[in-house]
Design a protein around this motif. Structure first.
Motif, short mmCIF file in Angstrom:
data_model
loop_
_atom_site.label_atom_id
_atom_site.label_comp_id
_atom_site.label_asym_id
_atom_site.label_seq_id
_atom_site.Cartn_x
_atom_site.Cartn_y
_atom_site.Cartn_z
N GLN A 115 0.84 -1.19 0.00
CA GLN A 115 0.00 0.00 0.00
C GLN A 115 0.88 1.24 0.00
OE1 GLN A 115 -2.88 0.30 3.21
NE2 GLN A 115 -4.18 1.63 1.97
N ALA A 116 0.70 2.03 -1.03
CA ALA A 116 1.40 3.30 -1.14
C ALA A 116 0.48 4.41 -0.63
CB ALA A 116 1.79 3.55 -2.59
N PRO A 117 1.04 5.54 -0.21
CA PRO A 117 0.20 6.64 0.29
C PRO A 117 -0.85 7.06 -0.72
CG PRO A 117 2.51 7.04 0.81
CD PRO A 117 2.48 5.83 -0.09
N GLY A 118 -2.08 7.16 -0.28
CA GLY A 118 -3.15 7.59 -1.14
C GLY A 118 -3.68 6.53 -2.09
N LYS A 119 -3.16 5.32 -1.98
CA LYS A 119 -3.60 4.23 -2.86
C LYS A 119 -4.18 3.08 -2.05
CE LYS A 119 -0.42 5.16 -6.67
NZ LYS A 119 0.55 4.56 -7.62
#
Length: 124
Positions: free
Chosen positions: A39-43
């Motif tokens: 999980q990447a930031p904002g995703k």
């Protein structure tokens, strides 16, 4: 109760490699599929690789095919994710998870236990 502990994350340059490990305790996990999510930031959290209970079946997201390899050592109650040819877009928190089933499943709701995550950062 199952505890999953990830390790092996870090900062690496584009094109480099890392090996993530996930050690399970509290229960033998050899009867269940396992997966690595990121999980990447904002995703949204996404499954990048999964492996069946026996290790004979695997799944890879299109974005990592040919670069990442999932494996497991049931004798050690551990699953691994080898990350090669890393790209900046691979930057994310990586989580291992234990599925409710023997076969690989894609949806996060089909995973019962989760680790705390390990950060992978790829610089350009």
């Amino acid at each position: 109760q199952v505890q999953l502990v990830e390790s092996g994350g870090g900062l690496v340059q584009a094109g480099g490699s890392l090996r993530l490990s996930c050690a399970a305790s509290g229960r033998t996990v050899s009867s269940y599929a396992m997966g690595w999510f990121r999980q990447a930031p904002g995703k949204e959290r996404e499954l990048v690789a999964g492996i069946s209970a026996s290790g004979g079946g695997t799944y890879y997201a299109d974005s990592v095919k040919g670069r990442f390899t999932i494996s497991r050592d049931n004798a050690k109650n551990t699953v691994y994710l080898q990350l090669n040819r890393l790209k900046p877009e691979d930057t994310a928190a990586y989580y291992c998870a234990l599925a409710r089933y023997r076969t690989v499943v894609v949806a996060s709701r089909d995973y019962a236990y989760w680790g705390q995550g390990t950060q992978v950062t790829v610089s350009s």
